[in-house]
Structure formats: structure tokens, C-alpha cells
Write a protein that holds these residues in place. Structure first.
Motif, PDB file in Angstrom:
ATOM      1  N   ALA A 167       0.824  -1.148   0.090  1.00  0.00           N
ATOM      2  CA  ALA A 167       0.113  -0.085   0.083  1.00  0.00           C
ATOM      3  C   ALA A 167       0.966   1.104   0.095  1.00  0.00           C
ATOM      4  O   ALA A 167       0.702   2.124  -0.786  1.00  0.00           O
ATOM      5  N   VAL A 168       1.957   1.255   0.663  1.00  0.00           N
ATOM      6  CA  VAL A 168       2.599   2.584   1.032  1.00  0.00           C
ATOM      7  C   VAL A 168       3.584   2.533  -0.506  1.00  0.00           C
ATOM      8  O   VAL A 168       3.830   3.658  -0.952  1.00  0.00           O
TER       9      VAL A 168
ATOM     10  N   SER B  81       2.735   1.586  -3.457  1.00  0.00           N
ATOM     11  CA  SER B  81       2.011   1.744  -4.294  1.00  0.00           C
ATOM     12  C   SER B  81       1.854   3.123  -4.302  1.00  0.00           C
ATOM     13  O   SER B  81       1.591   3.939  -5.407  1.00  0.00           O
ATOM     14  N   LYS B  82       1.540   3.724  -3.102  1.00  0.00           N
ATOM     15  CA  LYS B  82       1.131   5.312  -3.320  1.00  0.00           C
ATOM     16  C   LYS B  82       2.373   6.074  -3.734  1.00  0.00           C
ATOM     17  O   LYS B  82       2.118   7.199  -4.434  1.00  0.00           O
ATOM     18  N   LEU B  83       3.469   5.898  -3.297  1.00  0.00           N
ATOM     19  CA  LEU B  83       4.805   6.547  -3.518  1.00  0.00           C
ATOM     20  C   LEU B  83       4.727   6.327  -5.120  1.00  0.00           C
ATOM     21  O   LEU B  83       5.309   7.120  -5.950  1.00  0.00           O
ATOM     22  N   ASP B  84       4.748   5.142  -5.705  1.00  0.00           N
ATOM     23  CA  ASP B  84       4.892   4.743  -7.090  1.00  0.00           C
ATOM     24  C   ASP B  84       3.852   5.512  -7.946  1.00  0.00           C
ATOM     25  O   ASP B  84       4.117   6.283  -8.897  1.00  0.00           O
ATOM     26  N   GLU B  85       2.425   5.873  -7.533  1.00  0.00           N
ATOM     27  CA  GLU B  85       1.539   6.528  -8.287  1.00  0.00           C
ATOM     28  C   GLU B  85       2.043   7.903  -8.107  1.00  0.00           C
ATOM     29  O   GLU B  85       1.628   8.684  -9.299  1.00  0.00           O
ATOM     30  N   PHE B  86       2.564   8.610  -7.326  1.00  0.00           N
ATOM     31  CA  PHE B  86       2.936   9.879  -7.119  1.00  0.00           C
ATOM     32  C   PHE B  86       3.878  10.278  -7.991  1.00  0.00           C
ATOM     33  O   PHE B  86       3.907  11.119  -8.795  1.00  0.00           O
ATOM     34  N   HIS B  87       4.964   9.477  -8.247  1.00  0.00           N
ATOM     35  CA  HIS B  87       6.284   9.745  -9.094  1.00  0.00           C
ATOM     36  C   HIS B  87       6.180   9.167 -10.246  1.00  0.00           C
ATOM     37  O   HIS B  87       6.713   9.968 -11.238  1.00  0.00           O
ATOM     38  N   ASP B  88       5.236   8.292 -10.649  1.00  0.00           N
ATOM     39  CA  ASP B  88       5.233   7.846 -12.103  1.00  0.00           C
ATOM     40  C   ASP B  88       4.507   8.799 -13.127  1.00  0.00           C
ATOM     41  O   ASP B  88       5.073   9.057 -13.997  1.00  0.00           O
TER      42      ASP B  88
END
Length: 217
Positions: A186-187, A189-196
Motif C-alpha cells: 500500500a505504501v 504503491s502510493k509512492l509509485d503513483e505519485f512519482h510515476d
């Protein structure tokens, strides 16, 4: 019978009873004991220790360092997994897995999905094409774009080495419990979505860091 485990549980129950005595914060039953354990684990997540914390090292710094270290561990395990296989690097099977799971993609879509520079991604794609593990065709929507997909040969080679790949993945997860794995997913994925979104937007312009920094500030 595992007497060491029983001893540890008894000691934990004794600790619970001593801390709860007089405070009655938790009920003196299994439900209260479970709540006490969960609260203790939650405290560990909310206020972890790290090297340099007392001297002022920030959470940003240690997170960045730990992510870099984990990436290096993962690469080491992947190298061990592909060491005796036909893959030149972990990127070979990562690209194949991406195509297997997501279907036909353009070259740039695949490169961006795997967070690579264009030049590095093209080298990987050319290697996979040379081995016959993927194939390319002109996009029916745009003649300038070449779509690529995994071939039957690619699927077969991936299936042949999948157990080695899974073993490397399990090594990365280490001693995390199922609940900890779900929290980490979850954590991250949240970071990945932000940076992607920033990475895809700035892949060619080289001002990625400035864009993200402005967003955060």
C-alpha cells in the motif's frame, strides 16, 4: 512440541498482565491481549528507530537510503536467479513479465512502465527481439509507432525460469509477515503513483527533480 514458543507466549502474557494491572486499559481476556499486541505493533510502526535519528537525521534521508539498499539487495538476488539462465540481466525477464501481464505495448510505454531511460530500454528491447522472445509490428493507429508483444518462445522461456524468479522475489520480502507485506504494498504503491506521473511527463526533458520538488513545496 515447541516448548520455546510456549515459553515465549507465557512470558508475553505475563508482560501483558503486569502492564495492564491497575490500569484496566484492556480486558483480561484473549480479546484484550490481542488488542495489546496490536497496539504495541502499531507503536513500532508509528515511531520506529533508525541510525542517526538522535543526531537529527531526517526520515526523508533514511527512507531514501533504505530504498537504495533494498534495490541493491533485489538486484543481487536477481543476478543469482539469472546467473545460470539464458537471461542477460534481470531486465530481460522483467520486460517479459510486463508484456505477459499487460499485453501489447508500444516501445516507449514499456520503457516508461519499467522506469528506464530511453537508450537503456531500447537496448533491452533489441536484445529480446534478437532472441525471438518478443516481436514488433507497426501500430494500426499510428504508423510511426511500433507495438511489441511477447512471443510463444518468450512465454516458454519465462515459464521455464519462473520458479527461480519467484525464489528471488521471496528473498526480497525476507521475514515480513503477511500483514506487513500488505502494508508495504500500500505504501509503495502510493509512492509509485505519485512519482510515476512526473517521470512519464519528464522522461525526455531531464527536469524531473525540479518538477517533483516544486510539487512538494
Amino acid at each position: 512440541m515447541n516448548f520455546e514458543l510456549i515459553k515465549s507466549v507465557v512470558e508475553l502474557v505475563q508482560q501483558f498482565m503486569e502492564q495492564n494491572e491497575g490500569k484496566a486499559q484492556y480486558s483480561n481476556d484473549l480479546h484484550g491481549f490481542t488488542e495489546w499486541i496490536n497496539a504495541a505493533n502499531q507503536h513500532d510502526f508509528e515511531n520506529p528507530d533508525w541510525i542517526g535519528k538522535e543526531s537529527g537525521r531526517s526520515s526523508d534521508s533514511i527512507i531514501n537510503t533504505l530504498l537504495i539498499r533494498m534495490n541493491r539487495y533485489a538486484k543481487s538476488y536477481s543476478r543469482s536467479a539469472v546467473g545460470s539462465s539464458v537471461f542477460s540481466s534481470q531486465d530481460d525477464f522483467i520486460y517479459l513479465i510486463s508484456l505477459k501481464n499487460m499485453g501489447t505495448m508500444s516501445k516507449m510505454e514499456l520503457i516508461k512502465h519499467n522506469v528506464h531511460e530511453k537508450s537503456s530500454g531500447i537496448l533491452i528491447i533489441n536484445r529480446l527481439l534478437h532472441n525471438g522472445w518478443i516481436e514488433q509490428a507497426v501500430s494500426p493507429k499510428d504508423k510511426r509507432i511500433k507495438n511489441i508483444q511477447i512471443t510463444e518462445k518468450g512465454l516458454a522461456i519465462l515459464d521455464e525460469h519462473m520458479e527461480e524468479i519467484r525464489r528471488a522475489s521471496r528473498a526480497v520480502v525476507g521475514n515480513l509477515t503477511h500483514a506487513e507485506q500488505m502494508l508495504l504494498i500500500a505504501v509503495l504503491s502510493k509512492l509509485d503513483e505519485f512519482h510515476d506521473s512526473f517521470y512519464r511527463m519528464n522522461l525526455e526533458t531531464r527536469d524531473l527533480l525540479n518538477t517533483v520538488y516544486k510539487k512538494l513545496n
